[in-house]
Design a protein around this motif. Structure first.
Motif, PDB file in Angstrom:
ATOM      1  N   VAL A  74       0.850  -1.194   0.000  1.00  0.00           N
ATOM      2  CA  VAL A  74       0.000   0.000   0.000  1.00  0.00           C
ATOM      3  C   VAL A  74       0.887   1.246   0.000  1.00  0.00           C
ATOM      4  CG1 VAL A  74      -1.773   1.280   1.250  1.00  0.00           C
ATOM      5  CG2 VAL A  74      -1.832  -1.222   1.216  1.00  0.00           C
ATOM      6  N   PRO A  75       0.736   2.154  -0.959  1.00  0.00           N
ATOM      7  CA  PRO A  75       1.606   3.340  -1.040  1.00  0.00           C
ATOM      8  C   PRO A  75       1.344   4.321   0.093  1.00  0.00           C
ATOM      9  CG  PRO A  75      -0.159   3.483  -2.652  1.00  0.00           C
ATOM     10  CD  PRO A  75      -0.250   2.104  -2.052  1.00  0.00           C
ATOM     11  N   PRO A  76       2.297   5.236   0.347  1.00  0.00           N
ATOM     12  CA  PRO A  76       2.168   6.179   1.481  1.00  0.00           C
ATOM     13  C   PRO A  76       0.870   6.976   1.468  1.00  0.00           C
ATOM     14  CG  PRO A  76       4.388   6.253   0.587  1.00  0.00           C
ATOM     15  CD  PRO A  76       3.595   5.393  -0.346  1.00  0.00           C
ATOM     16  N   GLU A  77       0.434   7.421   0.286  1.00  0.00           N
ATOM     17  CA  GLU A  77      -0.743   8.286   0.222  1.00  0.00           C
ATOM     18  C   GLU A  77      -2.036   7.547   0.532  1.00  0.00           C
ATOM     19  OE1 GLU A  77       0.141   6.921  -4.022  1.00  0.00           O
ATOM     20  OE2 GLU A  77       1.268   7.570  -2.248  1.00  0.00           O
ATOM     21  N   LYS A  78      -1.976   6.209   0.565  1.00  0.00           N
ATOM     22  CA  LYS A  78      -3.161   5.412   0.869  1.00  0.00           C
ATOM     23  C   LYS A  78      -3.202   4.974   2.330  1.00  0.00           C
ATOM     24  CE  LYS A  78      -4.705   5.354  -3.396  1.00  0.00           C
ATOM     25  NZ  LYS A  78      -5.986   6.013  -3.779  1.00  0.00           N
ATOM     26  N   ARG A  79      -2.247   5.433   3.128  1.00  0.00           N
ATOM     27  CA  ARG A  79      -2.215   5.081   4.545  1.00  0.00           C
ATOM     28  C   ARG A  79      -2.586   6.310   5.380  1.00  0.00           C
ATOM     29  NH1 ARG A  79       3.064   1.125   5.339  1.00  0.00           N
ATOM     30  NH2 ARG A  79       3.011   0.199   3.246  1.00  0.00           N
ATOM     31  N   LYS A  80      -3.252   6.091   6.500  1.00  0.00           N
ATOM     32  CA  LYS A  80      -3.582   7.203   7.405  1.00  0.00           C
ATOM     33  C   LYS A  80      -2.391   7.465   8.323  1.00  0.00           C
ATOM     34  CE  LYS A  80      -7.130   8.931   8.461  1.00  0.00           C
ATOM     35  NZ  LYS A  80      -7.644  10.302   8.258  1.00  0.00           N
ATOM     36  N   VAL A  81      -1.257   7.744   7.679  1.00  0.00           N
ATOM     37  CA  VAL A  81       0.010   7.936   8.381  1.00  0.00           C
ATOM     38  C   VAL A  81       0.697   9.154   7.791  1.00  0.00           C
ATOM     39  CG1 VAL A  81       2.274   6.926   8.871  1.00  0.00           C
ATOM     40  CG2 VAL A  81       0.249   5.455   8.820  1.00  0.00           C
TER      41      VAL A  81
END
Length: 371
Positions: A74-81
């Protein structure tokens, strides 16, 4: 306040960069709402863990889970991080306000909502009065506040901080440590912080993960890490430590052992089990030691003899460096005592004969082979 629910989890994670193993079989649960610090020297793998959590790296083997879901690809922009980098990564041509709003605009958030959330984030970071300035017009500490505001405005589940204080001077660094911890408590979200500074880790963290050469060597509260190090490596890394050679002679039960410490028969306390004739290391923090003048009469309790090598005045405390007699290994010990101007007992001259003891039960005993 953190709870026991896991928000992030690393399961058997190994990471290679070509032929170099950066992480080896890492298992780690990060609790919801906690302030967790990854502590270790440069190159130990702590930033690699942060990049795996953020999505900028993928594991060579094992799984990264967020709220129970595998996130390996899962790429960075798809994580709530969100991540606050060492260099803050602010857009130099944008104002403070636009920097903070950027992520919300990319996510297609309503303009009115963006304006309100940006105002709240800047007020939280005490940067609302500088909203129209550009990063080049700000100090290092102010840039850091903007980077944090930009990260929290997106309401992340987890905020990752990669040594964000490295560019700050000592005084500002101390102030920002307090601000970040207070901010984490206010927001109630999970913070994962990377540092090589043990004092910084202890001041801010609920739990500390000590790392070395791509492996986790101990996890615990700051108090546990400092007072109950699991290895000589941890003991040496997280503060000054005195290490004495000893041999276990026998056990008297309930964690009590008869031993010989640097040639002197003594009683030792330990939660660990040791067989007879086992060589061990006795670990003592400087504040655990007590220094006595030999001229006052020999002590009834077992002690080590030596001479004052150096006295270092530090304002609130005095460090006493003691060179033990050859019969006791000839090693140098450091004791730390609180300074009182009216107390002459801790004022020593170089070369003065002294006896050294320690607070009963404060010693940590490790197997001599446990490095």
């Amino acid at each position: 306040m953190a709870n026991t629910d896991s928000i992030f989890e690393l399961r058997g994670v190994t990471k290679y960069f070509e032929d170099t193993c950066a992480l080896s079989d890492i298992n780690l649960n990060i609790r919801n709402g906690e302030f967790l610090t990854l502590l270790g020297p440069s190159g130990c793998g702590k930033t690699t863990i942060l990049r795996l959590l953020s999505g900028f790296e993928t594991p060579s083997s094992g799984d990264v889970l967020l709220n129970g879901q595998v996130m390996n690809d899962v790429p960075p922009e798809k994580r709530k991080v969100n991540t606050v980098f060492q260099n803050y990564a602010l857009f130099p041509h944008m104002t403070v306000r636009d920097n903070v709003a950027f992520g919300l605009k990319m996510a297609g958030v309503d303009k009115g909502d963006i304006a309100q959330r940006v105002r709240e984030a800047l007020a939280m970071a005490h940067m609302d009065h500088l909203a129209d300035r550009r990063p080049g017009q700000l100090s290092g500490g102010q840039q850091q506040r903007v980077a944090i505001a930009r990260a929290v405005v997106n309401n992340p589940l987890v905020l990752l901080l990669d040594e964000p204080f490295s560019a700050l001077d000592f005084k500002l660094r101390k102030a920002m440590q307090l601000e970040i911890k207070q901010l984490q408590r206010k927001l109630g979200i999970t913070f994962v912080f990377v540092t090589h500074d043990q004092e910084e880790a202890f001041a801010m963290s609920d739990r500390v993960v000590v790392m070395n050469e791509g492996q986790i060597v101990q996890i615990g509260s700051p108090k546990e890490i400092y007072e109950e190090p699991a290895s000589l490596y941890v003991a040496r890394f997280v503060g000054d430590i005195n290490i004495l050679d000893a041999t276990i002679l026998s056990s008297s039960g309930n964690g009590m052992y008869d031993a010989e410490v640097e040639g002197v028969p003594m009683a030792l306390h330990s939660k660990r089990a040791f067989p007879e004739n086992r060589d061990v290391k006795v670990l003592l923090r400087p504040e655990d030691l007590r220094v006595h003048r030999v001229a006052e009469g020999m002590l009834d309790e077992p002690h080590l003899l030596g001479r004052i090598a150096q006295t270092v005045y530090k304002g609130a405390t005095v460090d006493l460096h003691v060179q033990l007699d050859d019969a006791h290994g000839g090693i140098s010990l450091m004791a730390s005592e609180f300074f009182n101007e009216d107390d002459e007992e801790i004022i020593y001259d170089a070369g003065e004969r002294v006896a050294v003891t320690w607070v009963d039960g404060w010693e940590v005993v490790l197997d001599a082979e446990d490095h």
